[in-house]
Enzyme design. Structure first.
Site, PDB file in Angstrom:
ATOM      1  N   CYS A   1       0.892  -1.182   0.000  1.00 37.75           N
ATOM      2  CA  CYS A   1       0.000   0.000   0.000  1.00 37.75           C
ATOM      3  C   CYS A   1       0.917   1.214   0.000  1.00 37.75           C
ATOM      4  CB  CYS A   1      -0.894  -0.008   1.233  1.00 37.75           C
ATOM      5  SG  CYS A   1      -1.827  -1.519   1.448  1.00 37.75           S
TER       6      CYS A   1
ATOM      7  N   GLY B   1       5.973   7.641   0.655  1.00 41.33           N
ATOM      8  CA  GLY B   1       6.786   8.149   1.759  1.00 41.33           C
ATOM      9  C   GLY B   1       7.667   7.066   2.376  1.00 41.33           C
ATOM     10  N   LYS B   2       7.058   5.894   2.585  1.00 36.10           N
ATOM     11  CA  LYS B   2       7.836   4.826   3.242  1.00 36.10           C
ATOM     12  C   LYS B   2       8.621   4.019   2.218  1.00 36.10           C
ATOM     13  CE  LYS B   2       4.401   5.028   6.773  1.00 36.10           C
ATOM     14  NZ  LYS B   2       3.328   5.683   6.005  1.00 36.10           N
TER      15      LYS B   2
ATOM     16  N   ASP C   1       0.040  -0.240  -5.413  1.00 38.05           N
ATOM     17  CA  ASP C   1      -1.117   0.489  -4.892  1.00 38.05           C
ATOM     18  C   ASP C   1      -2.308   0.124  -5.766  1.00 38.05           C
ATOM     19  OD1 ASP C   1      -1.302   2.937  -2.729  1.00 38.05           O
ATOM     20  OD2 ASP C   1      -2.955   3.000  -4.182  1.00 38.05           O
TER      21      ASP C   1
ATOM     22  N   CYS D   1      -2.384   4.724  10.486  1.00 38.86           N
ATOM     23  CA  CYS D   1      -2.354   6.068  11.084  1.00 38.86           C
ATOM     24  C   CYS D   1      -3.668   6.295  11.819  1.00 38.86           C
ATOM     25  CB  CYS D   1      -2.088   7.137  10.030  1.00 38.86           C
ATOM     26  SG  CYS D   1      -3.236   7.111   8.657  1.00 38.86           S
TER      27      CYS D   1
HETATM   28  C1  LIG Z   1      -1.929   4.889   4.393  1.00 39.82           C
HETATM   29  S1  LIG Z   1      -1.848   5.051   2.696  1.00 39.82           S
HETATM   30  C2  LIG Z   1      -0.213   4.574   2.347  1.00 39.82           C
HETATM   31  C3  LIG Z   1       0.819   5.634   2.578  1.00 39.82           C
HETATM   32  C4  LIG Z   1       2.179   5.214   2.067  1.00 39.82           C
HETATM   33  N1  LIG Z   1       2.610   3.959   2.623  1.00 39.82           N
HETATM   34  C5  LIG Z   1       3.233   6.262   2.340  1.00 39.82           C
HETATM   35  O1  LIG Z   1       4.012   6.123   3.263  1.00 39.82           O
HETATM   36  O2  LIG Z   1       3.282   7.237   1.603  1.00 39.82           O
HETATM   37  C6  LIG Z   1      -2.717   3.669   2.143  1.00 39.82           C
HETATM   38  C7  LIG Z   1      -2.623   3.422   0.654  1.00 39.82           C
HETATM   39  O3  LIG Z   1      -3.290   2.183   0.381  1.00 39.82           O
HETATM   40  C8  LIG Z   1      -3.906   2.289  -0.861  1.00 39.82           C
HETATM   41  N2  LIG Z   1      -4.948   1.230  -0.899  1.00 39.82           N
HETATM   42  C9  LIG Z   1      -6.220   1.283  -0.451  1.00 39.82           C
HETATM   43  N3  LIG Z   1      -6.818   0.092  -0.627  1.00 39.82           N
HETATM   44  C10 LIG Z   1      -5.904  -0.732  -1.177  1.00 39.82           C
HETATM   45  C11 LIG Z   1      -5.919  -2.081  -1.605  1.00 39.82           C
HETATM   46  N4  LIG Z   1      -7.007  -2.846  -1.486  1.00 39.82           N
HETATM   47  N5  LIG Z   1      -4.806  -2.586  -2.165  1.00 39.82           N
HETATM   48  C12 LIG Z   1      -3.678  -1.837  -2.303  1.00 39.82           C
HETATM   49  N6  LIG Z   1      -3.611  -0.545  -1.918  1.00 39.82           N
HETATM   50  C13 LIG Z   1      -4.706  -0.006  -1.365  1.00 39.82           C
HETATM   51  C14 LIG Z   1      -4.404   3.691  -0.942  1.00 39.82           C
HETATM   52  O4  LIG Z   1      -4.552   4.090  -2.277  1.00 39.82           O
HETATM   53  C15 LIG Z   1      -3.294   4.458  -0.218  1.00 39.82           C
HETATM   54  O5  LIG Z   1      -2.390   4.973  -1.139  1.00 39.82           O
END
Ligand SMILES: C[S@@+](CC[C@H](N)C(=O)[O-])C[C@H]1O[C@@H](n2cnc3c(N)ncnc32)[C@H](O)[C@@H]1O
Length: 441
Positions: free
Chosen positions: A256, A261-262, A280, A378
């Site tokens: 995800c 960022g990570k 993603d 978060c």
């Molecule tokens: C909390 S954010 C991730 C932030 C990221 N790790 C960072 O540090 O920048 C969660 C991410 O999961 C993605 N997401 C949501 N549902 C998902 C799924 N079923 N499979 C994969 N990614 C998903 C969203 O689009 C979003 O970008």
């Protein structure tokens, strides 16, 4: 364009069109050629009004028969002005009221008379005890300006005192923190360059690669950011990659990943060796990860659009490390995205937990023996955090939780099961971290 008009237009989009306040602010402040002084004022009033919407509406309801009958644009003019009257010392109340009346005239003459009447009435009654007679939990919800169900959740899961602290700190104005990209620059050099660029800065509170920006213009417009020396990231989020026990040459899956960022932090620790596969579910978000990697000089990332709830057979036993920074209710980042208070619904929580568990189960299959799965959110909702991890461990005999230690701090909670909750402060978002090792049994 007039600053107050920009504020009301942003609020219209946030409250009525489900826009995100941070994205809307960035868009409008860059598009409308706003000077630095107005940028600060607009940002403060927009965030403040979104943050305190329920408290403001509660006050307004004392002076209007039926808020539902007020035209939506006029309601936002009233909300932004009440915020200035009640919360901002730097704007004289009479000036805020005059501006509101002028703006309302653009809607109609009658609207401007109405706005003038209501606001002058509020000015005369500013010191009134609006919460008198309210049942204590309701008074707390209005006072901190949180929906009732979130107040109940915080109190039920953390107890009264911690719940109050959480809500108080989630109402803080967020600071900006940046992470130094060691692929391009050395911490001390970047620190000095930021100071030379006029930023008032300090070292991070917990992460060695963090620099807090206390004052200065938008750092994303600065060449240090554009040239990839820094990434904007909260310190809580910066704790993850360094605790994944990354070693050069490893294969890492970030399921995800957007906006990266990570992922980029992991690549920096890998020193551009090995492979990171950044996945993603959204096509357009993959571009954000790519942009960030290009800016930071990262070359070891492959990109994949993939729904992490669906098993991908190609990945079975592929990875030394899997990061699942799962989609969550976001209750820990309300400082930065205050609209979460009003957009997130209690009913959403159950389906989120289901998705998070599906993602955990798949990612476990992708991990080699002795590999580490890192789960983070978060949010502060324990069902998405400790409960999910306890459920996962009960289902997987080859999974053990590895303890982490970030030193002693009031906001760092070392949970009984070995996971860690970061409570929000003035400097950090609320976060949850779990490190799970796959052992052969
Ligand atoms: C909390 S954010 C991730 C932030 C990221 N790790 C960072 O540090 O920048 C969660 C991410 O999961 C993605 N997401 C949501 N549902 C998902 C799924 N079923 N499979 C994969 N990614 C998903 C969203 O689009 C979003 O970008």
């Amino acid at each position: 364009m007039n600053a107050r008009k920009i504020i009301v237009e942003i609020l219209d989009n946030v409250f009525y069109n489900a826009a995100y306040s941070n994205i809307e602010l960035t868009k409008r402040l860059n598009r409308d050629n706003v000077n630095d002084k107005d940028k600060g004022l607009i940002t403060e009033i927009v965030y403040g009004t979104v943050r305190y919407k329920d408290k403001i509406d509660f006050i307004i309801k004392n002076f209007i028969k039926d808020v539902k009958l007020v035209e939506p644009r006029i309601l936002n003019i009233l909300r932004a002005t009440v915020y200035q009257i009640m919360f901002l010392d730097r704007v004289p109340s009479y000036a805020a009221v005059n501006e509101a009346v002028q703006l309302a005239k653009e809607v109609s003459f009658n609207s401007s008379k109405f706005v003038n009447g209501v606001l002058r009435n509020i000015l005369r009654n500013q010191d009134k005890d609006f919460y008198k007679g309210l049942e204590p939990r309701k008074a707390m919800a209005v006072n901190y300006s949180f929906p009732n169900w979130m107040v109940d959740l915080f109190i039920n899961q953390y107890g009264m005192d911690v719940a109050k602290k959480i809500m108080h700190n989630l109402n803080n104005t967020p600071n900006v923190t940046v992470r130094v990209n060691e692929l391009k620059g050395d911490y001390d050099e970047v620190f000095t360059s930021l100071e030379e660029n006029g930023y008032d800065i300090a070292e991070g509170v917990i992460c060695p690669e963090a620099i807090q920006i206390n004052k200065g213009s938008n750092v994303e417009n600065n060449s240090l950011f554009k040239d990839g020396y820094i990434t904007v990231q909260d310190e809580s989020a910066m704790l993850i990659a360094p605790n994944m026990d990354i070693e050069e040459g490893m294969k890492v899956l970030d399921l995800c990943s957007a906006p990266g960022g990570k992922t980029t932090h992991i690549s920096e620790l890998l020193n551009n060796t090995g492979t990171v596969i950044a996945c993603d579910i959204y096509d357009h978000k993959i571009n954000l990860i790519k942009e960030n990697c290009d800016r930071l000089g990262i070359t070891n990332v492959e990109y994949k659009i993939q729904d992490a709830t669906q098993e991908n057979k190609e990945f079975i036993k592929f990875a030394d490390r899997v990061l699942i920074d799962v989609p969550c209710s976001g209750l820990g980042i309300i400082r930065k995205k205050p609209e979460i208070k009003w957009t997130k619904k209690k009913e959403d929580l159950h389906s989120l937990t289901k998705i998070q568990r599906e993602i955990m189960v798949n990612s476990w299959e992708y991990l080699k023996d002795e590999g580490i799965m890192f789960y983070s959110t978060c949010t502060l909702n324990k069902h998405e955090n400790e409960d999910n991890i306890n459920w996962f461990i009960s289902q997987h005999k080859d999974a053990i939780i590895e303890k982490m230690y970030f030193g002693k701090a009031d906001n760092i909670v070392y949970n009984e099961n070995g996971t860690v909750t970061i409570l929000p402060t003035e400097a950090m978002d609320g976060f949850f971290l779990a490190k799970i090792k796959k052992v052969s049994r």
